[in-house]
Design an enzyme around this catalytic site. Structure first.
Site, short mmCIF file in Angstrom:
data_model
loop_
_atom_site.label_atom_id
_atom_site.label_comp_id
_atom_site.label_asym_id
_atom_site.label_seq_id
_atom_site.Cartn_x
_atom_site.Cartn_y
_atom_site.Cartn_z
N ARG A 1 0.84 -1.20 0.00
CA ARG A 1 0.00 0.00 0.00
C ARG A 1 0.88 1.26 0.00
O ARG A 1 1.96 1.27 0.61
CB ARG A 1 -0.84 -0.04 1.28
N THR B 1 -9.93 0.54 -9.44
CA THR B 1 -8.90 -0.36 -8.95
C THR B 1 -8.93 -1.55 -9.89
O THR B 1 -9.74 -1.60 -10.80
CB THR B 1 -9.25 -0.73 -7.49
N THR C 1 -4.15 -0.66 -7.17
CA THR C 1 -4.95 0.53 -7.47
C THR C 1 -4.13 1.81 -7.57
O THR C 1 -3.05 1.92 -7.01
CB THR C 1 -6.01 0.74 -6.36
N ASN D 1 -6.32 4.37 -6.97
CA ASN D 1 -7.50 4.94 -6.33
C ASN D 1 -8.51 5.41 -7.38
O ASN D 1 -9.29 4.61 -7.86
CB ASN D 1 -7.17 6.05 -5.32
N SER E 1 -7.72 1.01 3.49
CA SER E 1 -8.21 0.54 2.19
C SER E 1 -9.41 -0.36 2.37
O SER E 1 -9.66 -0.88 3.45
CB SER E 1 -7.09 -0.25 1.50
N SER E 2 -10.16 -0.55 1.28
CA SER E 2 -11.24 -1.55 1.27
C SER E 2 -10.88 -2.76 0.42
O SER E 2 -11.71 -3.66 0.24
CB SER E 2 -12.52 -0.93 0.71
N GLY F 1 -13.85 0.55 -4.80
CA GLY F 1 -13.83 1.43 -3.64
C GLY F 1 -14.53 0.78 -2.46
O GLY F 1 -14.28 -0.39 -2.14
O1 DON Z 1 -7.97 1.19 -1.30
C1 DON Z 1 -9.15 1.45 -1.51
O2 DON Z 1 -10.07 1.01 -0.86
C2 DON Z 1 -9.49 2.35 -2.68
N1 DON Z 1 -8.38 3.21 -2.97
C3 DON Z 1 -9.84 1.49 -3.82
C4 DON Z 1 -10.19 2.29 -5.02
C5 DON Z 1 -11.01 1.56 -5.97
O3 DON Z 1 -11.42 0.45 -5.82
C6 DON Z 1 -11.32 2.36 -7.16
N2 DON Z 1 -12.43 1.83 -7.79
N3 DON Z 1 -13.51 2.02 -7.49
#
Ligand code: DON
Length: 572
Positions: free
Chosen positions: A108, A381, A399, A401, A452-453, A474
């Protein structure tokens, strides 16, 4: 969604015709769902682009293991899918070796040394979301290159030069623009030009069928292949990157790059009915939150309720609502904050969490916190799943983001920089771009990782590898992965059907049950409305793009490549 079978040699095929019969005789489980996705005998890669899946699968076919394929696929996505594939971002990998050993790697991004808690607030304490979302100020210290080198050092079997060679060739030859990519590029073109000027490769209009070449990225990859990890974290490439970011007002310095380390972490491992689920631990919330959701649902007979019945959706929603409330309050970077991980997934605690749940009516979220919150559509992502010929499995979500990250394109190096700083809680109670609100645990500090998710996940059944699964999306990542597992386990869908099935989402705040527009019964939604669930069908046309692999009872592999994108399974 596409499916590609690489040629397989006849002798290998013969072995795998006999194996199924043996395995069938030794199993007494009820019939597994008939596969509807690509079925391969020995090994498979499922990713967001055919070019990347193919490069990964060819590494496997040459005798490389899942980790070799991970390195090649990760870099191939940076070329073929710059929307999310990256050198300028970060990610998480969960693995399971064929002897059952599990582990995970955290690569990350980190906050730069110059970062501080209120860096995205104006003098009155109001958030300045453009600073955390667009351009150089939004970028965290990238972890992806450290990630691939850490994986290669620990598990790789083929030389880095050999793994990167096809990726470099792809960058030089160019990548065909798909219809979906042309549409996405069109959507961000003005932003790209505003942030970068009009001389970057994406400034000109791209049409389906065009070819985009990446000569600067090819040179960067050649230097990485020749000079190793330190080329990025201190060498020429690092200097160019730090100078580039600072010249544009960003915070990343050469010192930040030199200090960056990927971290091997113990994954979250928990049981759900007869499954063992292995997923990402903090600084991702994915594993803990999925653990909470599934444990809150476990006492109920979901199968009997029926897939996408009002009761099943209600139960999922109420579990997710409570789990996301905990997520947003308790979770952050474990190197900086104390996380009560054991309590959060304790059976008694979760029973208490659900004590006020009733099928008679919705539990309102605003009892906990309120505010005018908004969720933005986003799927930027990317996830890929790999199983090699030895039965090792790798599940990776990576990702930038947002779409093309901060949209700042480092022209001399040929890649986009992330806008991951927006995943921090800029200010308590203020939503990020996914409508997630955060608390102290996820406040900004120098060198801290933003919560993060991402939920790269591996599932075992009866002690054997069964599913490899993950998705972008996300805040919706956790619910999309959980639903995909339930679709196969509780509702007997094939891997491909489970991936393609329509999805829904709830994340506590905003208090809104979001459905993909197609595929859910209007009567079911009406009955939920009557129970007090605010329903939204227009927010996002898609929830996630899941790429998954299922091991069939006979040992063959079924791919699930999401039809929502250009995702493709390649196997042999
Ligand atoms: O780490 C995370 O949870 C987000 N930065 C993920 C971003 C993501 O999945 C973009 N797409 N929707």
């Amino acid at each position: 969604m596409k499916q590609v079978l690489l040629p397989v040699r006849a002798r290998q095929a013969a072995l795998f015709v006999l194996l199924p019969t043996f395995l069938l005789l030794t199993r007494c489980r009820q019939a597994a769902p008939t596969p509807t996705g690509l079925v391969a005998e020995r090994a498979m890669v499922v990713s967001a682009r055919e070019e990347a899946s193919r490069i990964g699968a060819e590494v496997l076919a040459r005798g490389g293991n899942a980790f070799d394929a991970m390195v090649a696929t990760e870099m191939a996505l940076a070329v073929a899918y710059p929307f999310a594939g990256n050198l300028g971002g970060g990610g998480f990998m969960v693995y399971r070796l064929n002897d059952g050993t599990v582990g995970s790697l955290d690569y990350r991004e980190k906050a730069p040394l110059a970062a501080h808690r209120d860096m995205y607030l104006d003098s009155l304490g109001n958030p300045l979301p453009d600073l955390s979302r667009k351009g150089a100020t939004a970028a965290g210290v990238p972890g992806t290159v450290a990630g691939i080198f850490a994986v290669h050092e620990k598990f790789g079997t083929l030389p880095m030069e050999e793994l990167l060679a096809p990726v470099i060739a792809l960058a030089e030859k160019g990548v065909r623009v798909t219809a979906k990519q042309a549409e996405r590029l069109g959507g961000v073109r003005n932003d790209l030009i505003t942030i970068n000027g009009d001389s970057i490769p994406f400034a000109a209009e791209s049409l389906e069928g065009d070819t985009l070449k990446y000569p600067a990225l090819a040179q960067t990859l050649k230097r990485l292949a020749a000079n190793g990890r330190d080329e990025f974290y201190g060498g020429h490439t690092g200097k160019v990157l730090a100078d580039f970011v600072q010249a544009r007002g960003g915070f990343i310095t050469l010192e930040d790059l030199k200090r960056y380390q990927a971290v091997w972490r113990d994954p979250v491992v928990f049981g759900y009915k007869d499954l063992k689920i292995i997923s990402m631990a903090p600084p991702s919330s994915g594993g803990v939150t999925m653990n909470q959701i599934l444990k809150m649902m476990e006492p109920y007979d979901l199968r009997e309720m029926g897939m996408h019945s009002a009761r099943a959706i209600q139960l999922f929603t109420e579990a997710a609502r409570r789990a996301y409330a905990d997520r947003n309050y308790y979770l952050g970077d474990p190197d900086f904050v104390e996380i009560p991980r054991e309590t959060l997934v304790d059976d008694e605690y979760l029973k208490q969490r659900m004590a006020d749940f009733s099928f008679e009516k919705a539990t309102p979220s605003n009892a906990v916190r309120e505010g005018s919150l908004q969720v933005y559509e986003s799927a930027e992502t990317t996830h890929y799943s790999i199983v090699d010929t030895q039965g090792n499995a790798v599940s990776v979500t990576t990702t930038l983001n947002g779409a093309y990250g901060s949209k700042l394109y480092c022209t001399p190096l040929g890649f986009f920089l992330n806008n991951e700083m927006d995943d921090f809680s800029l200010k308590a109670g203020v939503p990020n771009m996914f409508g997630l609100i955060g608390a102290e645990a996820n406040s900004i500090a120098p060198e801290k990782r933003m919560l993060s998710s991402m939920t790269p996940t591996i599932v075992e059944r009866d002690g054997d590898l069964w599913l490899v699964v993950g998705t972008p999306g996300g805040s919706t990542i956790i619910t999309a992965v959980t639903q995909t597992i339930l679709n196969v386990h509780e509702f007997d869908l094939s891997m491909q059907q489970a991936v393609d099935a329509p999805r829904f989402h709830h994340q506590w705040l905003p208090d809104m049950l979001v459905f993909e527009p197609e595929g859910f019964s209007p009567a079911m939604k009406d009955s939920l409305r009557l129970l007090g669930y605010p329903i939204n069908e227009g927010l996002t046309p898609i929830i996630g793009k899941v790429d998954a692999i299922r091991v069939l009872p006979d040992g063959r592999l079924e791919g699930g490549a999401d039809h929502r994108g250009d995702d493709t399974a390649v196997g042999f």
